[in-house]
Design an enzyme around this catalytic site. Structure first.
Site: not given
Ligand SMILES: CC(C)(COP(=O)(O)OP(=O)(O)OC[C@H]1O[C@@H](n2cnc3c(N)ncnc32)[C@H](O)[C@@H]1OP(=O)(O)O)[C@@H](O)C(=O)NCCC(=O)NCCS
Length: 155
Positions: A77-79, A111, A116, A123
C-alpha cells in the site's frame, strides 16, 4: 471512510498498462521498492490491485492484496510522496478492507517495519493488532529489520 474520498478522485483496478506509473510511485515511496516485475507478477497471479486516481486519471496511490483461503494479505500500500497526509492512505486501506469483507474474508494480515510510524498509525486507526514478529524480515541500511505481523478481524 470510503465516503471521504476527495472530489474528482476515483478507484480503478490496476492493469498491465498502469505498472510503469505504479512502479514510479513505488520507487519514490520506499527505500526498498518492489520492481515493475513484482507488480506484473501480482497481476498475473490475480491479486487484487486497486488504484486511487485523480480526476485526470493520474495514479496517486495503490494497494495490492492476496487472498489465502479466508485471510487476505495486504502485500503493498503506498501513496505518492507528494500526495501523502491527505487521507489517501486511510482511503486505500478502507477500500481494501471493504472489498475483503464483501468477499467474505475473515481477517486481513500484513507486515510492517517497526520504524514505519506513518504506516503503523494508519493500521492502528483501523484496529490492527500485532500477532507476531518476523525476525530480520526486511533489508535495512545496517543489517536487517524485523517485521511486525498485524491482523485485523473482519467479522
Ligand atoms: C503509509 C502511507 C500509505 C500513508 O498514506 P497517507 O496518505 O500519507 O496517510 P493518511 O494521510 O491517510 O494518514 C493517516 C494518518 O496516518 C498518520 N500519518 C500519516 N503520515 C504521517 C506523517 N508523515 N507523520 C506523522 N503521521 C502521519 C497520521 O495519524 C494521519 O492522520 P492525520 O493526517 O489525520 O493526522 C504513506 O505514508 C506511504 O505511502 N508510505 C510509503 C509506503 C509504505 O510505507 N507503505 C506501508 C508499508 S507496510
Amino acid at each position: 471512510m470510503l465516503e471521504t474520498l476527495p472530489p474528482g478522485m476515483c478507484w480503478r483496478i490496476m492493469q498491465a498498462q498502469d505498472v510503469e506509473a505504479v512502479a514510479a510511485i513505488e520507487q519514490a515511496a520506499y527505500p526498498y521498492p518492489w520492481s515493475a516485475a513484482n507488480f506484473r507478477d501480482s497481476l498475473a497471479h490475480g491479486y487484487h490491485a486497486w488504484l486511487l486516481c485523480d480526476a485526470a486519471g493520474k495514479v496517486l496511490g495503490y494497494s495490492v492484496c492476496m487472498d489465502v483461503v479466508d485471510e487476505v494479505h495486504l502485500l503493498n500500500i503506498a501513496v505518492h510522496p507528494e500526495q501523502q497526509r491527505r487521507g489517501l492512505g486511510l482511503a486505500l486501506l478502507a477500500r481494501a478492507v471493504h472489498m475483503a469483507r464483501e468477499a467474505g474474508m475473515l481477517s486481513m494480515l500484513l507486515e510492517v517495519r517497526p520504524s514505519n510510524q506513518r504506516a503503523r498509525e494508519v493500521y492502528a486507526r483501523f484496529g490492527f493488532a500485532q500477532i507476531g514478529l518476523r525476525k530480520g524480515y526486511y533489508p535495512a541500511q545496517q543489517g536487517r529489520e524485523d517485521a511486525l505481523v498485524l491482523r485485523l478481524n473482519l467479522d
